[in-house]
Design a protein around this motif. Structure first.
Motif, short mmCIF file in Angstrom:
data_model
loop_
_atom_site.label_atom_id
_atom_site.label_comp_id
_atom_site.label_asym_id
_atom_site.label_seq_id
_atom_site.Cartn_x
_atom_site.Cartn_y
_atom_site.Cartn_z
N TYR A 1 49.74 32.15 27.13
CA TYR A 1 50.09 32.55 28.51
C TYR A 1 49.79 31.40 29.48
N PRO A 2 50.45 30.27 29.32
CA PRO A 2 50.12 29.11 30.15
C PRO A 2 50.37 29.33 31.64
N GLN A 3 51.21 30.30 31.99
CA GLN A 3 51.55 30.53 33.39
C GLN A 3 50.55 31.45 34.10
N ILE A 4 49.62 32.04 33.36
CA ILE A 4 48.68 32.99 33.96
C ILE A 4 47.30 32.34 34.04
N PRO A 5 46.69 32.26 35.23
CA PRO A 5 45.39 31.59 35.36
C PRO A 5 44.26 32.37 34.70
N ASN A 6 43.37 31.66 34.04
CA ASN A 6 42.14 32.23 33.50
C ASN A 6 41.01 31.87 34.47
N LEU A 7 40.47 32.87 35.15
CA LEU A 7 39.46 32.63 36.18
C LEU A 7 38.08 32.34 35.62
N GLY A 8 37.90 32.53 34.32
CA GLY A 8 36.60 32.25 33.72
C GLY A 8 35.57 33.30 34.08
N ASP A 9 34.43 32.87 34.59
CA ASP A 9 33.30 33.74 34.89
C ASP A 9 33.68 34.86 35.85
N MET A 10 33.47 36.11 35.44
CA MET A 10 33.85 37.26 36.24
C MET A 10 32.99 37.45 37.49
N SER A 11 31.85 36.79 37.56
CA SER A 11 30.94 37.01 38.69
C SER A 11 31.50 36.50 40.02
N HIS A 12 32.56 35.70 39.96
CA HIS A 12 33.16 35.16 41.19
C HIS A 12 34.40 35.94 41.63
N ILE A 13 34.83 36.90 40.84
CA ILE A 13 36.12 37.54 41.11
C ILE A 13 36.09 38.38 42.39
N SER A 14 35.00 39.10 42.65
CA SER A 14 34.93 39.92 43.86
C SER A 14 35.15 39.07 45.10
N GLU A 15 34.45 37.93 45.16
CA GLU A 15 34.59 37.02 46.30
C GLU A 15 36.01 36.47 46.40
N MET A 16 36.62 36.17 45.26
CA MET A 16 37.98 35.63 45.28
C MET A 16 38.98 36.66 45.77
N LEU A 17 38.77 37.93 45.44
CA LEU A 17 39.64 38.99 45.94
C LEU A 17 39.51 39.15 47.45
N ILE A 18 38.28 39.20 47.92
CA ILE A 18 38.03 39.40 49.35
C ILE A 18 38.60 38.24 50.17
N SER A 19 38.46 37.02 49.66
CA SER A 19 38.93 35.84 50.40
C SER A 19 40.43 35.63 50.29
N GLY A 20 41.08 36.35 49.38
CA GLY A 20 42.51 36.18 49.18
C GLY A 20 42.87 35.04 48.26
N ALA A 21 41.87 34.48 47.58
CA ALA A 21 42.14 33.37 46.66
C ALA A 21 42.96 33.81 45.46
N ILE A 22 42.87 35.08 45.10
CA ILE A 22 43.68 35.63 44.01
C ILE A 22 44.32 36.92 44.49
N ASN A 23 45.41 37.31 43.86
CA ASN A 23 46.12 38.52 44.24
C ASN A 23 45.33 39.77 43.85
N SER A 24 45.49 40.81 44.65
CA SER A 24 44.87 42.10 44.36
C SER A 24 45.82 42.92 43.49
N PRO A 25 45.45 43.23 42.26
CA PRO A 25 46.37 43.92 41.35
C PRO A 25 46.33 45.44 41.48
N ASP A 26 47.36 46.09 40.94
CA ASP A 26 47.39 47.56 40.90
C ASP A 26 46.41 48.11 39.88
N VAL A 27 46.28 47.39 38.76
CA VAL A 27 45.46 47.85 37.63
C VAL A 27 44.40 46.80 37.33
N ILE A 28 43.19 47.25 37.11
CA ILE A 28 42.15 46.37 36.59
C ILE A 28 41.72 46.91 35.24
N CYS A 29 41.84 46.08 34.21
CA CYS A 29 41.45 46.52 32.87
C CYS A 29 40.34 45.63 32.35
N ALA A 30 39.50 46.20 31.51
CA ALA A 30 38.36 45.44 30.99
C ALA A 30 37.87 46.03 29.69
#
Length: 447
Positions: free
Chosen positions: A47-76
């Motif tokens: 999946y070369p076109q999809i970014p791998n954000l790595g460490d999940m501890s930064h994702i909340s901040e990235m969502l709030i700041s708009g650095a990444i898109n807010s998805p409809d579904v979060i799976c884990a």
């Protein structure tokens, strides 16, 4: 939220069973989050076109700041070692167990972003081992409380049931243990699946099935001896035990080493399942993990840590079907007898393994077996072109027999016969001499 195209953010992505399962049914993945080296390389290649954000501890901040898109579904599939019977059973006192709570913080951040733009709450999809329901730190109760939107940890009196539903101020949550061997994979793999959503989603109508009558299909017996491409095969059961992540290095000291379910006898020679066969037994395309310089041990671990693709696809289809309905199915009216917790705005129902009556002529199926089961066959899994390195030597066979005798373990009689026959090809002196120079212990690896 457009049911025709749901966007997804994947956490603890592994090798992305969800992307395989949902590839052509209207899910678009915005980003992954995976830190392990080999799975990350698989994601980069597949999946070369999809970014791998790595460490999940930064994702909340990235969502709030708009650095990444807010998805409809979060799976884990947050790490399950803390909850596994085979693990340390340390639950939320283990850093990996606390990643489940980090998962909740990501969901809260995503909901906050979605609220600003007038979108409904995130759909939550979560998979884990059954052992999380028995975790001594009540990890499942903490997760459930957070998803429901209540401050206090919810603790059931008699442990968490294998299927259930909960309604709270922020979400409705449903969970159910499902067994992959009824979804077309000849592998007994029971896993807990949880789906949660806001008022626009009824997760109980996704996970549970209205069922005619009380009977469910039994797993059929299949032929254990067959011929394929000129090769004779023998398997020791109609389905295998659960494929575990350490299969690459601990294939000879697990229960499957004695019941034979993860062995194949090909042309009267005994061998392990190959990485290709393990991909098949999880529902992945052939060669999915065969990337440049991939070692079998890395492939075994990544595959064993992943999800059963057909089960995830089945659930994804049911999510889409539920959202596509102009008028959603009404909330299931669970009899009061099944209520195990009630407090202010929260009610929780514990549901039984067998289908139970819900109205005049229908039952509710919350069991590990879907109402319309699909049965696979090991004949469709085996690879006639297995590499020589996967065959057991007389030394390996003798070692299994020795441990079986030392621990007084039960063993499949047919497997025992094959082990004795192969080990007898060499003298005890030769086996002992070779076993002394072979690498042992936790650092022994298959090249």
């Amino acid at each position: 939220m457009q049911p025709s195209n749901l966007t997804v953010g994947s956490i603890c992505s592994g090798i992305e069973a969800a992307s395989v399962a949902w590839a052509d049914i209207g899910f678009t993945f915005e980003w992954f989050s995976e830190i392990s080296d080999f799975p990350s390389k698989v994601l980069a290649q597949r999946y070369p076109q999809i970014p791998n954000l790595g460490d999940m501890s930064h994702i909340s901040e990235m969502l709030i700041s708009g650095a990444i898109n807010s998805p409809d579904v979060i799976c884990a599939g947050t790490p399950c070692q803390s909850f596994s019977v085979a693990g340390w059973m340390s639950g939320l006192t283990d850093l990996r167990g606390n990643l489940t709570l980090e998962f909740v913080e990501i969901i809260k951040a995503n909901d906050a972003v979605r609220k600003i733009s007038g979108q409904p709450r995130s759909i939550v999809f979560w998979e884990n081992v059954e052992g999380v329901l028995r975790d001594k730190t009540n990890a499942f109760g903490c997760l459930l409380s957070s998803l429901l939107g209540v401050q206090n940890e919810i603790k059931p009196r008699n442990g968490w049931p294998k299927a259930g539903m909960a309604r709270g101020p922020e979400r409705t949550v449903a969970w159910r243990v499902l067994d992959a061997k009824y979804f077309g994979l000849p592998q007994q793999r029971r896993r807990l699946y949880l789906v949660a959503g806001g008022p626009d989603l009824s997760p109980e109508n996704i996970l549970f099935e209205r069922h005619e009558g009380i009977g469910l299909p039994n797993y059929p017996e299949s032929e254990l001896n067959f011929t394929l491409n000129g090769h004779s095969f023998e398997v020791f059961r109609s389905y295998t035990d659960c494929l575990y992540a350490a299969y690459g290095t601990k294939w000879n000291g697990n229960a499957a080493a004695y019941n034979g379910s993860l062995f194949v006898c090909q042309n009267d020679r005994l061998r392990r399942l190959t990485p290709l066969e393990c991909e098949r037994i999880m529902g992945f395309p052939d060669g999915y993990t065969k990337i440049e310089k991939a070692k079998p041990t890395a492939r075994y671990q990544a595959i064993g840590n992943s999800w059963s693709v057909p089960v995830v696809r089945w659930l994804g289809n049911r999510v889409k079907q539920q959202l596509a309905k102009t008028h959603h199915d009404p909330a299931i009216d669970i009899p009061d007898d099944y209520r195990i917790f009630v407090d202010k705005n929260v009610e929780i129902f514990g549901l039984q393994d067998d289908p139970f009556w819900i109205d005049s002529d229908r039952y509710l199926n919350c069991s590990p077996v879907p109402s319309k089961a699909t049965i696979g066959n090991l004949r469709d899994i085996v690879d006639p072109e297995a590499d020589e390195k996967f065959y057991l030597t007389p030394v390996g066979c003798k070692g299994i027999l020795r441990r079986r005798a030392e621990r007084n373990l039960r063993i499949n009689p047919l497997l025992e016969e094959r082990l004795i026959r192969i080990s007898s090809q060499w003298s005890d002196e030769k086996i002992e001499a070779i076993s002394k120079i072979q690498p042992r212990g936790r650092f022994g690896r298959l090249a």
